[in-house]
Write a protein that holds these residues in place. Structure first.
Motif, PDB file in Angstrom:
ATOM      1  N   ARG A  59       0.826  -1.201   0.000  1.00 47.37           N
ATOM      2  CA  ARG A  59       0.000   0.000   0.000  1.00 47.37           C
ATOM      3  C   ARG A  59       0.867   1.259   0.000  1.00 47.37           C
ATOM      4  O   ARG A  59       2.044   1.226   0.364  1.00 47.37           O
ATOM      5  CB  ARG A  59      -0.904   0.020   1.239  1.00 47.37           C
ATOM      6  CG  ARG A  59      -1.904  -1.106   1.318  1.00 47.37           C
ATOM      7  CD  ARG A  59      -2.752  -0.955   2.581  1.00 47.37           C
ATOM      8  NE  ARG A  59      -3.623  -2.097   2.790  1.00 47.37           N
ATOM      9  CZ  ARG A  59      -4.421  -2.246   3.852  1.00 47.37           C
ATOM     10  NH1 ARG A  59      -4.457  -1.294   4.781  1.00 47.37           N
ATOM     11  NH2 ARG A  59      -5.177  -3.311   3.980  1.00 47.37           N
ATOM     12  N   ASN A  60       0.246   2.375  -0.373  1.00 42.82           N
ATOM     13  CA  ASN A  60       0.952   3.647  -0.246  1.00 42.82           C
ATOM     14  C   ASN A  60       0.996   4.052   1.224  1.00 42.82           C
ATOM     15  O   ASN A  60       0.450   3.355   2.093  1.00 42.82           O
ATOM     16  CB  ASN A  60       0.303   4.734  -1.116  1.00 42.82           C
ATOM     17  CG  ASN A  60      -1.142   5.034  -0.713  1.00 42.82           C
ATOM     18  OD1 ASN A  60      -1.589   4.746   0.393  1.00 42.82           O
ATOM     19  ND2 ASN A  60      -1.880   5.631  -1.632  1.00 42.82           N
ATOM     20  N   ASP A  61       1.636   5.175   1.505  1.00 39.91           N
ATOM     21  CA  ASP A  61       1.814   5.573   2.903  1.00 39.91           C
ATOM     22  C   ASP A  61       0.481   5.761   3.614  1.00 39.91           C
ATOM     23  O   ASP A  61       0.326   5.342   4.780  1.00 39.91           O
ATOM     24  CB  ASP A  61       2.645   6.857   2.990  1.00 39.91           C
ATOM     25  CG  ASP A  61       4.113   6.627   2.669  1.00 39.91           C
ATOM     26  OD1 ASP A  61       4.504   5.457   2.500  1.00 39.91           O
ATOM     27  OD2 ASP A  61       4.869   7.624   2.599  1.00 39.91           O
ATOM     28  N   ASP A  62      -0.498   6.357   2.945  1.00 47.92           N
ATOM     29  CA  ASP A  62      -1.802   6.566   3.569  1.00 47.92           C
ATOM     30  C   ASP A  62      -2.459   5.232   3.914  1.00 47.92           C
ATOM     31  O   ASP A  62      -3.083   5.089   4.972  1.00 47.92           O
ATOM     32  CB  ASP A  62      -2.720   7.366   2.639  1.00 47.92           C
ATOM     33  CG  ASP A  62      -2.320   8.827   2.529  1.00 47.92           C
ATOM     34  OD1 ASP A  62      -1.549   9.299   3.395  1.00 47.92           O
ATOM     35  OD2 ASP A  62      -2.764   9.495   1.582  1.00 47.92           O
ATOM     36  N   GLY A  63      -2.305   4.266   3.034  1.00 44.78           N
ATOM     37  CA  GLY A  63      -2.873   2.944   3.290  1.00 44.78           C
ATOM     38  C   GLY A  63      -2.210   2.247   4.457  1.00 44.78           C
ATOM     39  O   GLY A  63      -2.864   1.563   5.250  1.00 44.78           O
ATOM     40  N   LEU A  64      -0.907   2.440   4.576  1.00 41.16           N
ATOM     41  CA  LEU A  64      -0.171   1.834   5.687  1.00 41.16           C
ATOM     42  C   LEU A  64      -0.575   2.477   7.012  1.00 41.16           C
ATOM     43  O   LEU A  64      -0.788   1.783   8.017  1.00 41.16           O
ATOM     44  CB  LEU A  64       1.326   1.992   5.448  1.00 41.16           C
ATOM     45  CG  LEU A  64       2.278   1.207   6.348  1.00 41.16           C
ATOM     46  CD1 LEU A  64       1.952  -0.275   6.349  1.00 41.16           C
ATOM     47  CD2 LEU A  64       3.719   1.433   5.897  1.00 41.16           C
ATOM     48  N   VAL A  65      -0.700   3.798   7.017  1.00 39.13           N
ATOM     49  CA  VAL A  65      -1.120   4.507   8.227  1.00 39.13           C
ATOM     50  C   VAL A  65      -2.528   4.084   8.622  1.00 39.13           C
ATOM     51  O   VAL A  65      -2.838   3.901   9.809  1.00 39.13           O
ATOM     52  CB  VAL A  65      -1.043   6.029   8.020  1.00 39.13           C
ATOM     53  CG1 VAL A  65      -1.691   6.764   9.192  1.00 39.13           C
ATOM     54  CG2 VAL A  65       0.409   6.476   7.868  1.00 39.13           C
TER      55      VAL A  65
END
Length: 253
Positions: free
Chosen positions: A139-145
């Motif tokens: 995932r991108n950073d937003d997805g990881l967060v």
């Protein structure tokens, strides 16, 4: 396998409280993105009766400038190198989430040495032989967060700090990659007892998946189910510490 220097050992192994007269030792392994300090309350509660050692993985906190280790197997090899000479008292292993699988791999290495751990506490993780097709690490950073916030495993205030996020996300992504690409290797089950601990509302493991830990030992198996989600430990600390104390106390001799 070379013996680690004292400086190498201190990088990996954290002893928050002295327990020179303890008869047993507990090695604590953090979750994905976690650090040794997660286990400071455990050390405070169990010391000095039980010596608590917590592992600090590369790529976080005071080791944040070091490259993270890419696979569970390689991480287990490194931790094994640090602890293989700790044979002066019985050793228990407690691992949460990714740490539970790392604990299993570490126990396999110790059994190959002829020194099986006294008990493996596998917390917040389904059995090593189970599989889910997970790709959080892609995932991108937003997805990881979003994943982290959903599990409530990291201080959400920190997740809103862009500077801190830049520092911690690479290590977290690496850990997720390591655990999501892990597959149980061929080999015999452990002889060590296993205690599986799970929250009854854990999105990362059902109770049935946690029962699969019973396939990983020819010794005693115990399943403990607690109210809560993936980080049930936050509200069930007293009961979990009692389980650890009872199990390790029985091995002290």
């Amino acid at each position: 396998m070379t013996t680690p220097t004292s400086s190498e050992y201190d990088l990996w192994m954290r002893r928050f409280h002295q327990a020179p007269d303890s008869k047993v030792r507990l090695l604590c392994l953090p979750h994905a993105g976690g650090s040794a300090s997660f286990y400071f309350p455990v050390s405070a509660a169990l010391s000095p009766e039980i010596e608590v050692l917590a592992v600090q993985y590369p790529g976080r906190q005071d080791r944040r400038t070091e490259p993270s280790i890419g696979t569970v197997a390689e991480l287990a090899d490194q931790v094994h190198r640090m602890i293989r000479t700790l044979d002066d008292r019985p050793l228990g292993i407690f691992g949460h989430s990714m740490g539970a699988i790392l604990g299993f791999e570490l126990a396999r290495r110790l059994e190959a040495d002829g020194r099986p751990p006294a008990v493996l506490f596998a917390s917040g993780r389904r059995g090593p032989g189970t599989h889910r097709d997970e790709t959080v690490h892609l995932r991108n950073d937003d997805g990881l967060v979003s994943e982290l916030k959903g599990l409530s495993g990291t201080n959400t205030a920190l997740l809103g700090d862009e500077e801190i996020l830049r520092m911690i996300l690479p290590a977290i992504r690496n850990d997720y990659r390591a655990i999501e690409t892990y597959r149980r290797p061929e080999g015999e089950p452990l002889s060590s007892p296993i205690v599986a601990l799970i929250g009854d509302d854990d999105p990362k493991s059902t109770v049935e998946e946690a029962k699969a830990w019973s396939d990983e030992t020819t010794g005693e198996f115990t399943l403990r189910v607690f109210p809560g989600g993936h980080f049930y430990l936050a509200t069930q600390q007293k009961a979990v510490l009692a389980e650890i104390t009872d199990r390790l106390g029985a091995t002290a001799g």
